[in-house]
Design a protein around this motif. Structure first.
Motif, PDB file in Angstrom:
ATOM      1  N   HIS A   5      -3.839   7.269  -4.055  1.00  0.00           N
ATOM      2  CA  HIS A   5      -3.277   7.511  -5.380  1.00  0.00           C
ATOM      3  C   HIS A   5      -1.966   6.775  -5.599  1.00  0.00           C
ATOM      4  O   HIS A   5      -1.565   6.552  -6.739  1.00  0.00           O
ATOM      5  CB  HIS A   5      -3.043   9.012  -5.591  1.00  0.00           C
ATOM      6  N   ASN A   6      -1.301   6.383  -4.527  1.00  0.00           N
ATOM      7  CA  ASN A   6       0.021   5.770  -4.632  1.00  0.00           C
ATOM      8  C   ASN A   6       0.005   4.268  -4.405  1.00  0.00           C
ATOM      9  O   ASN A   6       1.043   3.673  -4.124  1.00  0.00           O
ATOM     10  CB  ASN A   6       0.978   6.426  -3.627  1.00  0.00           C
ATOM     11  N   ILE A   7      -1.168   3.644  -4.499  1.00  0.00           N
ATOM     12  CA  ILE A   7      -1.243   2.201  -4.303  1.00  0.00           C
ATOM     13  C   ILE A   7      -0.361   1.508  -5.342  1.00  0.00           C
ATOM     14  O   ILE A   7      -0.536   1.717  -6.541  1.00  0.00           O
ATOM     15  CB  ILE A   7      -2.692   1.704  -4.426  1.00  0.00           C
ATOM     16  N   PRO A   8       0.589   0.686  -4.916  1.00  0.00           N
ATOM     17  CA  PRO A   8       1.524   0.062  -5.870  1.00  0.00           C
ATOM     18  C   PRO A   8       0.893  -1.125  -6.580  1.00  0.00           C
ATOM     19  O   PRO A   8      -0.198  -1.578  -6.233  1.00  0.00           O
ATOM     20  CB  PRO A   8       2.676  -0.381  -4.969  1.00  0.00           C
ATOM     21  N   LEU A   9       1.580  -1.614  -7.576  1.00  0.00           N
ATOM     22  CA  LEU A   9       1.134  -2.815  -8.271  1.00  0.00           C
ATOM     23  C   LEU A   9       1.113  -3.973  -7.286  1.00  0.00           C
ATOM     24  O   LEU A   9       2.080  -4.218  -6.567  1.00  0.00           O
ATOM     25  CB  LEU A   9       2.080  -3.135  -9.436  1.00  0.00           C
ATOM     26  N   VAL A  10       0.008  -4.710  -7.261  1.00  0.00           N
ATOM     27  CA  VAL A  10      -0.216  -5.733  -6.237  1.00  0.00           C
ATOM     28  C   VAL A  10       0.811  -6.853  -6.313  1.00  0.00           C
ATOM     29  O   VAL A  10       1.299  -7.332  -5.301  1.00  0.00           O
ATOM     30  CB  VAL A  10      -1.647  -6.302  -6.380  1.00  0.00           C
ATOM     31  N   LYS A  11       1.166  -7.268  -7.519  1.00  0.00           N
ATOM     32  CA  LYS A  11       2.013  -8.458  -7.670  1.00  0.00           C
ATOM     33  C   LYS A  11       3.418  -8.269  -7.133  1.00  0.00           C
ATOM     34  O   LYS A  11       4.098  -9.225  -6.819  1.00  0.00           O
ATOM     35  CB  LYS A  11       2.065  -8.856  -9.148  1.00  0.00           C
ATOM     36  N   THR A  12       3.872  -7.039  -7.071  1.00  0.00           N
ATOM     37  CA  THR A  12       5.280  -6.844  -6.743  1.00  0.00           C
ATOM     38  C   THR A  12       5.528  -6.031  -5.482  1.00  0.00           C
ATOM     39  O   THR A  12       6.566  -6.188  -4.851  1.00  0.00           O
ATOM     40  CB  THR A  12       5.990  -6.150  -7.918  1.00  0.00           C
ATOM     41  N   LYS A  13       4.601  -5.178  -5.077  1.00  0.00           N
ATOM     42  CA  LYS A  13       4.973  -4.196  -4.070  1.00  0.00           C
ATOM     43  C   LYS A  13       4.007  -4.105  -2.887  1.00  0.00           C
ATOM     44  O   LYS A  13       3.991  -3.111  -2.192  1.00  0.00           O
ATOM     45  CB  LYS A  13       5.106  -2.817  -4.724  1.00  0.00           C
ATOM     46  N   VAL A  14       3.184  -5.125  -2.670  1.00  0.00           N
ATOM     47  CA  VAL A  14       2.336  -5.083  -1.478  1.00  0.00           C
ATOM     48  C   VAL A  14       3.145  -5.532  -0.278  1.00  0.00           C
ATOM     49  O   VAL A  14       4.201  -6.140  -0.407  1.00  0.00           O
ATOM     50  CB  VAL A  14       1.093  -5.980  -1.634  1.00  0.00           C
ATOM     51  N   ALA A  15       2.633  -5.239   0.893  1.00  0.00           N
ATOM     52  CA  ALA A  15       3.346  -5.597   2.123  1.00  0.00           C
ATOM     53  C   ALA A  15       3.412  -7.111   2.279  1.00  0.00           C
ATOM     54  O   ALA A  15       2.519  -7.843   1.869  1.00  0.00           O
ATOM     55  CB  ALA A  15       2.634  -4.978   3.314  1.00  0.00           C
ATOM     56  N   SER A  16       4.485  -7.595   2.879  1.00  0.00           N
ATOM     57  CA  SER A  16       4.626  -9.026   3.146  1.00  0.00           C
ATOM     58  C   SER A  16       3.863  -9.383   4.409  1.00  0.00           C
ATOM     59  O   SER A  16       3.446  -8.509   5.176  1.00  0.00           O
ATOM     60  CB  SER A  16       6.106  -9.382   3.310  1.00  0.00           C
ATOM     61  N   CYS A  17       3.687 -10.680   4.649  1.00  0.00           N
ATOM     62  CA  CYS A  17       2.970 -11.134   5.844  1.00  0.00           C
ATOM     63  C   CYS A  17       3.683 -10.673   7.114  1.00  0.00           C
ATOM     64  O   CYS A  17       3.045 -10.329   8.107  1.00  0.00           O
ATOM     65  CB  CYS A  17       2.852 -12.657   5.838  1.00  0.00           C
ATOM     66  N   GLU A  18       5.026 -10.674   7.054  1.00  0.00           N
ATOM     67  CA  GLU A  18       5.798 -10.275   8.228  1.00  0.00           C
ATOM     68  C   GLU A  18       5.619  -8.804   8.581  1.00  0.00           C
ATOM     69  O   GLU A  18       6.012  -8.376   9.658  1.00  0.00           O
ATOM     70  CB  GLU A  18       7.288 -10.570   8.006  1.00  0.00           C
ATOM     71  N   SER A  19       5.047  -8.018   7.665  1.00  0.00           N
ATOM     72  CA  SER A  19       4.822  -6.604   7.968  1.00  0.00           C
ATOM     73  C   SER A  19       3.877  -6.438   9.152  1.00  0.00           C
ATOM     74  O   SER A  19       4.001  -5.502   9.940  1.00  0.00           O
ATOM     75  CB  SER A  19       4.252  -5.884   6.742  1.00  0.00           C
ATOM     76  N   CYS A  20       2.920  -7.364   9.265  1.00  0.00           N
ATOM     77  CA  CYS A  20       1.972  -7.321  10.388  1.00  0.00           C
ATOM     78  C   CYS A  20       2.307  -8.381  11.430  1.00  0.00           C
ATOM     79  O   CYS A  20       2.279  -8.116  12.625  1.00  0.00           O
ATOM     80  CB  CYS A  20       0.545  -7.523   9.882  1.00  0.00           C
ATOM     81  N   HIS A  21       2.598  -9.574  10.937  1.00  0.00           N
ATOM     82  CA  HIS A  21       2.804 -10.713  11.841  1.00  0.00           C
ATOM     83  C   HIS A  21       4.245 -10.778  12.321  1.00  0.00           C
ATOM     84  O   HIS A  21       5.012 -11.678  11.951  1.00  0.00           O
ATOM     85  CB  HIS A  21       2.409 -12.013  11.134  1.00  0.00           C
ATOM     86  N   THR A  22       4.603  -9.846  13.146  1.00  0.00           N
ATOM     87  CA  THR A  22       5.948  -9.819  13.711  1.00  0.00           C
ATOM     88  C   THR A  22       5.967  -8.889  14.912  1.00  0.00           C
ATOM     89  O   THR A  22       5.014  -8.129  15.141  1.00  0.00           O
ATOM     90  CB  THR A  22       6.978  -9.350  12.666  1.00  0.00           C
ATOM     91  N   LYS A  23       7.025  -8.960  15.653  1.00  0.00           N
ATOM     92  CA  LYS A  23       7.166  -8.113  16.833  1.00  0.00           C
ATOM     93  C   LYS A  23       7.076  -6.635  16.461  1.00  0.00           C
ATOM     94  O   LYS A  23       6.438  -5.837  17.141  1.00  0.00           O
ATOM     95  CB  LYS A  23       8.503  -8.421  17.506  1.00  0.00           C
ATOM     96  N   ASN A  24       7.723  -6.258  15.364  1.00  0.00           N
ATOM     97  CA  ASN A  24       7.712  -4.866  14.904  1.00  0.00           C
ATOM     98  C   ASN A  24       6.609  -4.661  13.875  1.00  0.00           C
ATOM     99  O   ASN A  24       6.858  -4.237  12.748  1.00  0.00           O
ATOM    100  CB  ASN A  24       9.078  -4.504  14.312  1.00  0.00           C
ATOM    101  N   THR A  25       5.381  -4.967  14.255  1.00  0.00           N
ATOM    102  CA  THR A  25       4.252  -4.914  13.333  1.00  0.00           C
ATOM    103  C   THR A  25       3.940  -3.487  12.898  1.00  0.00           C
ATOM    104  O   THR A  25       4.076  -2.536  13.672  1.00  0.00           O
ATOM    105  CB  THR A  25       3.003  -5.540  13.990  1.00  0.00           C
ATOM    106  N   ILE A  26       3.510  -3.347  11.648  1.00  0.00           N
ATOM    107  CA  ILE A  26       3.123  -2.030  11.136  1.00  0.00           C
ATOM    108  C   ILE A  26       1.752  -1.618  11.668  1.00  0.00           C
ATOM    109  O   ILE A  26       1.304  -0.502  11.411  1.00  0.00           O
ATOM    110  CB  ILE A  26       3.099  -2.014   9.599  1.00  0.00           C
ATOM    111  N   LEU A  27       1.096  -2.511  12.394  1.00  0.00           N
ATOM    112  CA  LEU A  27      -0.201  -2.166  12.986  1.00  0.00           C
ATOM    113  C   LEU A  27      -0.043  -1.164  14.126  1.00  0.00           C
ATOM    114  O   LEU A  27      -1.003  -0.487  14.492  1.00  0.00           O
ATOM    115  CB  LEU A  27      -0.896  -3.428  13.506  1.00  0.00           C
ATOM    116  N   GLU A  28       1.145  -1.103  14.680  1.00  0.00           N
ATOM    117  CA  GLU A  28       1.415  -0.147  15.746  1.00  0.00           C
ATOM    118  C   GLU A  28       1.631   1.244  15.152  1.00  0.00           C
ATOM    119  O   GLU A  28       2.326   1.402  14.144  1.00  0.00           O
ATOM    120  CB  GLU A  28       2.653  -0.553  16.532  1.00  0.00           C
ATOM    121  N   LYS A  29       1.033   2.252  15.759  1.00  0.00           N
ATOM    122  CA  LYS A  29       1.206   3.622  15.277  1.00  0.00           C
ATOM    123  C   LYS A  29       2.641   4.097  15.477  1.00  0.00           C
ATOM    124  O   LYS A  29       3.184   4.818  14.649  1.00  0.00           O
ATOM    125  CB  LYS A  29       0.240   4.562  16.006  1.00  0.00           C
ATOM    126  N   GLU A  30       3.234   3.685  16.581  1.00  0.00           N
ATOM    127  CA  GLU A  30       4.598   4.103  16.879  1.00  0.00           C
ATOM    128  C   GLU A  30       5.507   2.881  16.934  1.00  0.00           C
ATOM    129  O   GLU A  30       5.105   1.803  17.359  1.00  0.00           O
ATOM    130  CB  GLU A  30       4.655   4.839  18.223  1.00  0.00           C
TER     131      GLU A  30
END
Length: 547
Positions: free
Chosen positions: A240-265
């Motif tokens: 229900h809280n999916i943001p507008l795609v053009k402005t508020k989606v995650a950046s590439c660095e959200s996953c492709h980085t040492k502190n990736t959001i893919l990690e649960k912790e």
């Protein structure tokens, strides 16, 4: 006597009044029910108050779910249009049937399975709570749309503030497009069963091309196989809280980085020694779940070793170059005036184009491997790295075909007497003779422009390591296209290790190559030759005397 006369008159008058207002209306009513004309008209007050009193005394009973299900059972699906019209209150004529509209998690129809309904989230809710315009059974044929906001006001407000505010077309449904309202489960159950397929099915139902909407995303198919909510997540969790795609989606660095959001912790920062001695992949849990992700999965010890290898090549200009400075000639150097063509124009154009590609590949490769050190540059680095990767492929093909067709590949092939004798002679010059200002043992000629060590180095890097680097890069670039080949190699993480090692070796070669280019007759002579094409014709011993 007079008193008794007055009393008698009062009694007679009261008797007449009682008779007139009680007995006569009763007779008139009895006559009315038998069809005989009545001469007495009840007062307006009597006619109005009696039904009101009855309504107040007889409160209508609430319509139960069972009454609804008695009609809305599987048999109703077998009825004809005429039979269906008989089950409801039709004002003028039966309304035409509604067109079949797409539902993602179910389909609304006239039949209700009471057992499945009892297991759903609305089990304790009566039908008329949502269908509030039903006041009698049978009810009107066409009911008004249910307003979910009457109960779920918070959820509706969330959706109205999200990317799902606007319907994807006139045929799109509201809440019931995704929620099976009659048999639906609770929020926690929806969260457990949620997967990318839910999003894809919904978009497909309303003719939305999910893949086309993600064409700007590199390797879209590979990304769409992951959880949509990894990228399309707002401040609060949930669809229900999916943001507008053009402005508020995650950046590439959200996953492709040492502190990736893919990690649960969130990873706990370790000390330097603990980090560089780690022999396994960092972010191991996300590696296991999602596979190899560039920038997020690295082997710290391997990184440390390769960094030392590259830094080690800087020992040449620092140590060897320092000794050359200390032992440099005091008198000026006089070079022969006669020039010879060492590098034709096409070779010079190829050389500098490939050099540009290699330099850009090294810089962008570093940015991709350690993206947290270059925040905001990941997407640019991917694009530039790929473009210069293809540029390097073109440069290699041109170099190979040109040298094969013209026969100039012979410049790279060592002579029999150059292995190992010529290699040893040239190594002695680099290790000792150059400090004594001895002449080069192998002066370049138009037919044989490289010394034995150069030939071995160029063969190894240009004909072996460079093609392997390009092939691994192409596989890395298109993992979905070449997934069979990648699987045969051992997976993306093995391919990533191979590409990283080859890139580091080529970086080390570039440093050594740039330094050794300064070991000509003068520091800048070889650079002038690769820019303008001509080099000096040395009078000392050259290659041809060994033939």
């Amino acid at each position: 006597m007079k008193k008794w006369t007055v009393l008698a008159a009062v009694i007679v008058a009261a008797t007449v009044l009682v008779f007139q207002y009680s007995i006569v209306p009763t007779i008139a009513q009895e006559q009315g029910t038998t069809g005989q004309p009545s001469t007495t008209t009840p007062s307006p007050a009597t006619k109005t108050d009696e039904p009101a009193a009855q309504k107040k005394a007889e409160k209508p009973a609430e319509i139960t779910n069972q009454e609804c299900i008695d009609c809305h059972n599987p048999d109703i699906l077998k009825m004809s249009k005429e039979e269906l019209a008989d089950q409801v209150v039709v004002d003028d004529k039966a309304a035409p049937p509604r067109s079949k509209r797409p539902f993602v998690t179910g389909e609304l129809n006239l039949s209700i399975n009471d057992k499945k309904y009892a297991e759903g989230v609305h089990a304790d809710t009566t039908c008329v709570t949502c269908h509030s315009d039903i006041t009698e059974v049978p009810h009107k044929q066409r009911l008004k749309a249910v307003d979910c906001k009457e109960c779920h006001d918070e959820a509706v407000e969330q959706i109205e503030a999200s990317a799902h505010k606007d319907k994807p077309g006139p045929k799109a449904l509201g809440c019931v497009g995704c929620h099976d309202v009659h048999y639906g489960k609770g929020k926690d159950d929806y969260a457990k069963g949620f997967s990318p397929k839910v999003c894809e099915d919904c978009h497909k139902a309303y003719n939305m091309d999910t893949l086309k909407a993600h064409t700007k995303l590199y390797e879209a198919k590979l990304h769409l196989a992951m959880d949509c909510m990894l990228c399309h997540s707002g401040k609060d969790p949930g669809v229900h809280n999916i943001p507008l795609v053009k402005t508020k989606v995650a950046s590439c660095e959200s996953c492709h980085t040492k502190n990736t959001i893919l990690e649960k912790e969130k990873p706990v920062s370790a000390g330097f020694i603990a980090c560089v001695t780690q022999t396994g992949f960092m972010n191991g849990s996300s590696l296991k779940k999602y596979g190899y992700v560039l920038g997020a999965h690295r082997i710290p010890m391997l990184d440390a070793i390769l960094i030392l290898v590259v830094l080690g090549t800087f020992g040449l200009p620092i140590v060897h170059g320092g000794l050359r400075i200390l032992t440099r000639r005091k008198e000026p150097i006089h070079l022969p005036e006669e020039k010879i063509l060492l590098h034709p124009l096409i070779e010079r154009l190829w050389h500098w184009f490939q050099a540009l590609c290699i330099v850009m590949l090294i810089f962008t490769g570093i940015m991709l491997h350690w993206p947290e050190k270059f925040p905001g540059w990941f997407n640019w680095s991917v694009t530039v790295h790929n473009w210069f990767g293809w540029g390097a492929v073109i440069a290699f093909v041109v170099w190979f075909l040109y040298n094969i067709i013209t026969g100039r590949i012979s410049h790279y092939i060592p002579k029999k007497w150059e292995i190992p004798g010529g290699m040893i002679t040239q190594a002695k010059f680099y290790g000792y003779g150059i400090f004594k200002h001895e002449p080069h043992p192998y002066a370049p000629t138009e037919d044989n422009k490289f010394n034995p060590l150069q030939k071995i180095a160029y063969l190894k890097f240009q004909l072996l390591l460079f093609p392997l680097l390009l092939i691994s890069g192409i596989l890395y670039m298109y993992p979905e296209t070449f997934k069979g080949v990648i699987a045969a190699i051992g997976g993306m993480y093995i391919l990533g290790i191979i590409h990283l090692i080859l890139g580091a070796l080529f970086t080390a070669f570039l440093v050594a190559h740039l330094y050794l280019a300064t070991t000509g007759e003068t520091i800048g002579e070889n650079f002038k030759a690769i820019i303008f094409g001509y080099g000096v014709k040395s009078d000392h011993e050259d290659h041809s005397k060994h033939v």
